[in-house]
Motif scaffolding. Structure first.
Motif, short mmCIF file in Angstrom:
data_model
loop_
_atom_site.label_atom_id
_atom_site.label_comp_id
_atom_site.label_asym_id
_atom_site.label_seq_id
_atom_site.Cartn_x
_atom_site.Cartn_y
_atom_site.Cartn_z
N ARG A 103 -47.99 29.97 15.60
CA ARG A 103 -47.19 29.66 14.41
C ARG A 103 -47.15 30.85 13.45
N ARG A 137 -47.47 18.90 19.05
CA ARG A 137 -46.72 18.13 18.05
C ARG A 137 -47.25 18.40 16.64
N ASP A 140 -45.97 21.56 15.67
CA ASP A 140 -44.52 21.64 15.83
C ASP A 140 -44.10 22.90 16.60
#
Ligand code: C2E
Ligand code: MG
Ligand code: MG
Ligand code: MG
Length: 280
Positions: A103, A137, A140
Protein backbone atom coordinates in the motif's frame (compact mmCIF):
# COMPACT_ATOMS: atom_id res chain seq x y z
CA UNK A 1 24.89 -39.55 23.92
CA UNK A 2 28.35 -39.97 25.29
CA UNK A 3 30.78 -38.29 22.99
CA UNK A 4 34.49 -38.74 23.67
CA UNK A 5 36.42 -35.88 22.26
CA UNK A 6 39.41 -36.12 24.57
CA UNK A 7 39.82 -34.67 28.02
CA UNK A 8 36.81 -32.65 29.08
CA UNK A 9 35.01 -33.47 25.82
CA UNK A 10 31.95 -34.74 27.58
CA UNK A 11 31.66 -31.62 29.70
CA UNK A 12 31.99 -29.44 26.63
CA UNK A 13 29.30 -31.44 24.89
CA UNK A 14 27.05 -31.18 27.90
CA UNK A 15 27.62 -27.44 28.06
CA UNK A 16 26.71 -27.22 24.39
CA UNK A 17 23.50 -29.15 24.95
CA UNK A 18 22.62 -26.85 27.80
CA UNK A 19 23.35 -23.78 25.70
CA UNK A 20 21.20 -25.08 22.84
CA UNK A 21 18.34 -25.93 25.14
CA UNK A 22 18.55 -22.52 26.77
CA UNK A 23 18.52 -20.83 23.39
CA UNK A 24 15.44 -22.78 22.33
CA UNK A 25 13.61 -21.79 25.48
CA UNK A 26 14.60 -18.19 24.99
CA UNK A 27 13.56 -18.25 21.34
CA UNK A 28 10.24 -19.77 22.31
CA UNK A 29 9.49 -17.14 24.94
CA UNK A 30 10.69 -14.23 22.85
CA UNK A 31 8.99 -15.42 19.66
CA UNK A 32 5.64 -15.64 21.42
CA UNK A 33 6.13 -12.14 22.81
CA UNK A 34 7.16 -10.82 19.41
CA UNK A 35 4.10 -12.37 17.78
CA UNK A 36 1.84 -10.71 20.35
CA UNK A 37 3.52 -7.38 19.70
CA UNK A 38 3.80 -7.97 15.91
CA UNK A 39 7.43 -7.07 16.42
CA UNK A 40 8.83 -8.09 13.01
CA UNK A 41 9.71 -6.17 9.93
CA UNK A 42 10.32 -6.92 6.30
CA UNK A 43 13.21 -6.43 3.94
CA UNK A 44 12.66 -6.36 0.20
CA UNK A 45 14.94 -7.74 -2.48
CA UNK A 46 14.51 -6.56 -6.08
CA UNK A 47 14.04 -9.05 -8.91
CA UNK A 48 15.71 -7.73 -12.04
CA UNK A 49 14.97 -8.50 -15.70
CA UNK A 50 17.99 -10.33 -17.14
CA UNK A 51 17.61 -8.64 -20.52
CA UNK A 52 16.58 -5.04 -19.74
CA UNK A 53 17.80 -4.71 -16.12
CA UNK A 54 14.40 -3.31 -15.15
CA UNK A 55 13.17 -4.11 -11.67
CA UNK A 56 10.23 -6.47 -12.23
CA UNK A 57 9.25 -7.28 -8.69
CA UNK A 58 10.25 -7.69 -5.05
CA UNK A 59 10.57 -10.49 -2.57
CA UNK A 60 9.55 -9.74 1.01
CA UNK A 61 11.76 -11.44 3.63
CA UNK A 62 10.97 -11.35 7.32
CA UNK A 63 13.43 -9.92 9.87
CA UNK A 64 13.45 -10.23 13.64
CA UNK A 65 15.54 -8.16 16.01
CA UNK A 66 15.20 -9.12 19.66
CA UNK A 67 16.50 -7.31 22.75
CA UNK A 68 17.96 -10.51 24.27
CA UNK A 69 18.79 -12.56 21.19
CA UNK A 70 19.91 -9.82 18.85
CA UNK A 71 19.27 -10.46 15.18
CA UNK A 72 17.86 -13.94 14.65
CA UNK A 73 18.03 -15.31 11.12
CA UNK A 74 14.78 -16.45 9.50
CA UNK A 75 16.36 -19.83 8.82
CA UNK A 76 16.44 -20.34 12.59
CA UNK A 77 13.16 -18.85 13.78
CA UNK A 78 11.04 -19.90 10.79
CA UNK A 79 12.15 -23.48 11.40
CA UNK A 80 11.29 -23.15 15.05
CA UNK A 81 7.95 -21.52 14.25
CA UNK A 82 7.15 -24.43 11.93
CA UNK A 83 7.98 -26.97 14.64
CA UNK A 84 5.68 -25.29 17.12
CA UNK A 85 2.84 -24.11 14.91
CA UNK A 86 3.73 -20.49 15.64
CA UNK A 87 4.27 -20.18 11.89
CA UNK A 88 0.54 -19.64 11.43
CA UNK A 89 0.11 -16.44 13.49
CA UNK A 90 3.58 -15.35 12.30
CA UNK A 91 2.63 -15.76 8.63
CA UNK A 92 -0.47 -13.67 9.17
CA UNK A 93 1.63 -10.87 10.60
CA UNK A 94 4.08 -11.13 7.69
CA UNK A 95 1.29 -10.89 5.14
CA UNK A 96 -0.21 -7.88 6.93
CA UNK A 97 3.19 -6.17 6.82
CA UNK A 98 3.53 -7.06 3.14
CA UNK A 99 0.13 -5.53 2.41
CA UNK A 100 1.10 -2.44 4.39
CA UNK A 101 4.32 -2.11 2.38
CA UNK A 102 2.51 -2.71 -0.90
CA UNK A 103 0.00 0.00 0.00
CA UNK A 104 2.81 2.44 0.91
CA UNK A 105 4.70 1.67 -2.31
CA UNK A 106 1.63 2.24 -4.42
CA UNK A 107 0.99 5.52 -2.60
CA UNK A 108 4.45 6.59 -3.82
CA UNK A 109 3.57 5.58 -7.38
CA UNK A 110 5.62 2.37 -7.26
CA UNK A 111 3.81 -0.62 -8.74
CA UNK A 112 5.72 -3.85 -8.36
CA UNK A 113 4.46 -7.34 -7.61
CA UNK A 114 5.61 -8.53 -4.20
CA UNK A 115 6.50 -12.14 -3.49
CA UNK A 116 5.87 -13.64 -0.09
CA UNK A 117 7.22 -16.95 1.18
CA UNK A 118 4.65 -19.41 2.37
CA UNK A 119 5.75 -22.30 4.51
CA UNK A 120 4.40 -25.73 3.77
CA UNK A 121 2.65 -26.05 7.11
CA UNK A 122 0.88 -22.76 6.64
CA UNK A 123 -0.11 -23.62 3.06
CA UNK A 124 -1.74 -26.82 4.27
CA UNK A 125 -4.02 -25.03 6.72
CA UNK A 126 -7.62 -24.85 5.68
CA UNK A 127 -7.63 -21.22 6.81
CA UNK A 128 -4.73 -20.27 4.51
CA UNK A 129 -6.63 -18.82 1.54
CA UNK A 130 -9.56 -17.33 3.51
CA UNK A 131 -7.03 -15.57 5.75
CA UNK A 132 -5.13 -14.15 2.75
CA UNK A 133 -8.36 -12.83 1.31
CA UNK A 134 -9.42 -11.27 4.57
CA UNK A 135 -6.11 -9.41 4.85
CA UNK A 136 -6.27 -8.28 1.21
CA UNK A 137 -9.74 -6.93 1.86
CA UNK A 138 -8.64 -5.13 5.01
CA UNK A 139 -5.92 -3.35 3.03
CA UNK A 140 -8.01 -3.04 -0.12
CA UNK A 141 -5.32 -4.54 -2.37
CA UNK A 142 -5.84 -6.93 -5.27
CA UNK A 143 -4.26 -10.39 -5.28
CA UNK A 144 -2.49 -9.64 -8.57
CA UNK A 145 0.01 -7.52 -6.66
CA UNK A 146 1.32 -10.61 -4.88
CA UNK A 147 3.25 -13.74 -5.72
CA UNK A 148 3.20 -16.82 -3.53
CA UNK A 149 6.55 -18.58 -3.17
CA UNK A 150 6.23 -22.20 -2.16
CA UNK A 151 8.97 -24.80 -2.02
CA UNK A 152 9.02 -28.16 -3.74
CA UNK A 153 8.17 -29.73 -0.40
CA UNK A 154 4.77 -28.04 -0.57
CA UNK A 155 3.85 -29.06 -4.11
CA UNK A 156 5.49 -32.47 -3.99
CA UNK A 157 2.44 -33.53 -2.06
CA UNK A 158 0.25 -33.43 -5.16
CA UNK A 159 -2.91 -34.28 -3.30
CA UNK A 160 -6.25 -33.06 -4.56
CA UNK A 161 -6.29 -30.35 -1.90
CA UNK A 162 -2.85 -29.00 -2.92
CA UNK A 163 -3.88 -28.86 -6.58
CA UNK A 164 -7.18 -27.27 -5.67
CA UNK A 165 -5.47 -24.60 -3.58
CA UNK A 166 -2.98 -23.69 -6.30
CA UNK A 167 -5.74 -23.48 -8.89
CA UNK A 168 -7.79 -21.31 -6.55
CA UNK A 169 -4.83 -19.00 -5.85
CA UNK A 170 -4.31 -18.57 -9.60
CA UNK A 171 -7.99 -17.87 -10.17
CA UNK A 172 -7.87 -15.22 -7.47
CA UNK A 173 -5.03 -13.54 -9.36
CA UNK A 174 -1.93 -14.54 -7.38
CA UNK A 175 1.18 -15.60 -9.25
CA UNK A 176 2.92 -18.74 -8.05
CA UNK A 177 6.63 -19.48 -7.78
CA UNK A 178 8.49 -22.62 -6.89
CA UNK A 179 11.27 -21.56 -4.54
CA UNK A 180 14.65 -23.27 -4.05
CA UNK A 181 14.08 -25.40 -7.12
CA UNK A 182 16.50 -28.29 -7.37
CA UNK A 183 17.10 -28.78 -3.66
CA UNK A 184 14.05 -30.81 -2.77
CA UNK A 185 12.61 -34.10 -3.71
CA UNK A 186 12.54 -33.09 -7.34
CA UNK A 187 9.85 -35.26 -8.69
CA UNK A 188 9.20 -33.28 -11.85
CA UNK A 189 5.69 -34.60 -12.28
CA UNK A 190 4.15 -31.76 -10.30
CA UNK A 191 5.41 -29.24 -12.85
CA UNK A 192 2.79 -30.32 -15.35
CA UNK A 193 0.00 -30.74 -12.84
CA UNK A 194 0.06 -27.25 -11.39
CA UNK A 195 -0.45 -23.78 -12.82
CA UNK A 196 2.96 -22.27 -12.03
CA UNK A 197 4.37 -18.93 -13.14
CA UNK A 198 7.96 -18.87 -11.94
CA UNK A 199 10.61 -21.38 -11.12
CA UNK A 200 13.40 -20.11 -8.89
CA UNK A 201 16.67 -21.96 -9.32
CA UNK A 202 18.34 -22.42 -5.96
CA UNK A 203 21.50 -20.52 -5.11
CA UNK A 204 23.46 -23.78 -4.73
CA UNK A 205 23.30 -24.24 -8.53
CA UNK A 206 24.01 -20.61 -9.32
CA UNK A 207 27.09 -20.42 -7.07
CA UNK A 208 29.07 -22.75 -9.30
CA UNK A 209 27.64 -22.24 -12.77
CA UNK A 210 30.73 -20.48 -14.02
CA UNK A 211 33.13 -23.06 -12.59
CA UNK A 212 31.35 -26.39 -12.82
CA UNK A 213 30.16 -27.68 -16.19
CA UNK A 214 27.67 -30.02 -14.56
CA UNK A 215 25.92 -27.18 -12.71
CA UNK A 216 25.81 -25.15 -15.90
CA UNK A 217 24.27 -28.11 -17.75
CA UNK A 218 21.57 -28.50 -15.11
CA UNK A 219 20.72 -24.79 -15.08
CA UNK A 220 20.61 -24.78 -18.87
CA UNK A 221 18.23 -27.74 -18.87
CA UNK A 222 16.00 -26.16 -16.21
CA UNK A 223 15.72 -22.99 -18.28
CA UNK A 224 14.81 -24.87 -21.48
CA UNK A 225 12.30 -27.05 -19.68
CA UNK A 226 10.66 -24.11 -17.87
CA UNK A 227 10.20 -22.19 -21.08
CA UNK A 228 8.63 -25.20 -22.80
CA UNK A 229 6.22 -25.34 -19.85
CA UNK A 230 5.50 -21.59 -20.08
CA UNK A 231 7.22 -20.71 -16.84
CA UNK A 232 9.69 -17.90 -16.29
CA UNK A 233 12.99 -18.68 -14.61
CA UNK A 234 14.43 -16.73 -11.70
CA UNK A 235 18.05 -17.27 -10.67
CA UNK A 236 18.51 -16.90 -6.91
CA UNK A 237 21.64 -15.80 -5.10
CA UNK A 238 23.42 -14.22 -8.05
CA UNK A 239 26.49 -12.40 -6.78
CA UNK A 240 28.88 -11.98 -9.71
CA UNK A 241 28.80 -10.24 -13.04
CA UNK A 242 30.05 -13.34 -14.84
CA UNK A 243 27.09 -15.26 -13.44
CA UNK A 244 24.71 -12.59 -14.76
CA UNK A 245 26.36 -12.71 -18.21
CA UNK A 246 26.16 -16.46 -18.39
CA UNK A 247 22.57 -16.62 -17.14
CA UNK A 248 21.51 -13.97 -19.63
CA UNK A 249 23.19 -15.88 -22.44
CA UNK A 250 21.39 -19.03 -21.35
CA UNK A 251 18.03 -17.23 -21.55
CA UNK A 252 17.31 -16.91 -17.84
CA UNK A 253 14.50 -14.39 -17.38
CA UNK A 254 14.99 -12.83 -13.96
CA UNK A 255 17.98 -12.30 -11.69
CA UNK A 256 17.84 -11.94 -7.93
CA UNK A 257 20.86 -11.63 -5.71
CA UNK A 258 23.45 -9.50 -3.99
CA UNK A 259 24.89 -8.58 -7.39
CA UNK A 260 22.00 -6.15 -7.82
CA UNK A 261 20.93 -5.70 -4.23
CA UNK A 262 20.67 -7.31 -0.83
CA UNK A 263 17.20 -7.39 0.72
CA UNK A 264 16.61 -3.79 1.82
CA UNK A 265 14.59 -2.03 4.52
CA UNK A 266 11.63 -0.07 3.10
CA UNK A 267 13.32 3.35 3.04
CA UNK A 268 16.45 1.99 1.39
CA UNK A 269 14.33 0.17 -1.14
CA UNK A 270 12.69 3.46 -2.14
CA UNK A 271 16.13 5.05 -2.53
CA UNK A 272 17.40 2.08 -4.54
CA UNK A 273 14.41 2.17 -6.89
CA UNK A 274 14.68 5.88 -7.60
CA UNK A 275 18.44 5.58 -8.16
CA UNK A 276 17.83 2.61 -10.45
CA UNK A 277 15.21 4.50 -12.47
CA UNK A 278 17.53 7.45 -12.99
CA UNK A 279 20.52 5.38 -14.01
CA UNK A 280 18.87 2.92 -16.34
P1 C2E B 1 14.41 -17.91 0.28
O1 C2E B 1 12.96 -17.60 0.18
O2 C2E B 1 14.97 -18.83 -0.72
O3 C2E B 1 15.14 -16.50 0.27
C1 C2E B 1 16.41 -16.28 -0.26
C2 C2E B 1 17.44 -16.10 0.83
O4 C2E B 1 18.72 -15.90 0.21
C3 C2E B 1 17.23 -14.89 1.71
O5 C2E B 1 17.76 -15.21 2.99
C4 C2E B 1 18.10 -13.82 1.04
O6 C2E B 1 18.50 -12.80 1.92
C5 C2E B 1 19.27 -14.65 0.61
N1 C2E B 1 19.97 -14.11 -0.57
C6 C2E B 1 19.46 -13.37 -1.59
N2 C2E B 1 20.41 -13.09 -2.50
C7 C2E B 1 21.55 -13.65 -2.07
C8 C2E B 1 22.90 -13.71 -2.58
O7 C2E B 1 23.23 -13.18 -3.64
N3 C2E B 1 23.81 -14.39 -1.83
C9 C2E B 1 23.48 -15.00 -0.66
N4 C2E B 1 24.44 -15.63 0.01
N5 C2E B 1 22.22 -14.97 -0.14
C10 C2E B 1 21.27 -14.31 -0.85
P2 C2E B 1 16.95 -14.95 4.33
O8 C2E B 1 16.22 -13.65 4.26
O9 C2E B 1 17.89 -15.17 5.46
O10 C2E B 1 15.85 -16.08 4.31
C11 C2E B 1 16.19 -17.44 4.35
C12 C2E B 1 14.98 -18.31 4.14
O11 C2E B 1 14.06 -18.14 5.22
C13 C2E B 1 14.18 -17.95 2.89
O12 C2E B 1 14.76 -18.54 1.73
C14 C2E B 1 12.83 -18.52 3.23
O13 C2E B 1 12.81 -19.91 3.02
C15 C2E B 1 12.75 -18.25 4.72
N6 C2E B 1 12.02 -16.99 4.91
C16 C2E B 1 12.47 -15.72 4.89
N7 C2E B 1 11.47 -14.84 5.08
C17 C2E B 1 10.34 -15.58 5.19
C18 C2E B 1 8.95 -15.26 5.39
O14 C2E B 1 8.55 -14.08 5.45
N8 C2E B 1 8.08 -16.31 5.50
C19 C2E B 1 8.49 -17.62 5.40
N9 C2E B 1 7.57 -18.60 5.51
N10 C2E B 1 9.77 -17.94 5.19
C20 C2E B 1 10.69 -16.95 5.09
MG1 MG C 1 11.76 -17.15 -1.39
MG1 MG D 1 14.97 -19.56 -2.37
MG1 MG E 1 15.36 -20.89 0.90
Amino acid sequence: YVKTTGRGGFEFYFEELKTNAKRKILIDTELRKAIDAKDFFLHFQPKVCAQTQQVLGLEALVRWQNEHLGFVSPAEFIDYAEETGLIIPLSEIIFEKACEAQRDLQAQGIHLPMAINVSSIHFQQRSFIPQLLETLRAYDIAAKHFEIEVTERTVMNDSASTIEKLVQLKKLGFKISIDDFGTGYSSLSYLIKFPLDFLKIDRSFIQQITTLDEKQAVVDAIIQMSHRLNMKVVAEGVEQEKQVDLLRAMGCDIIQGYYYSKPLPFEELIAFLSFWDEHM
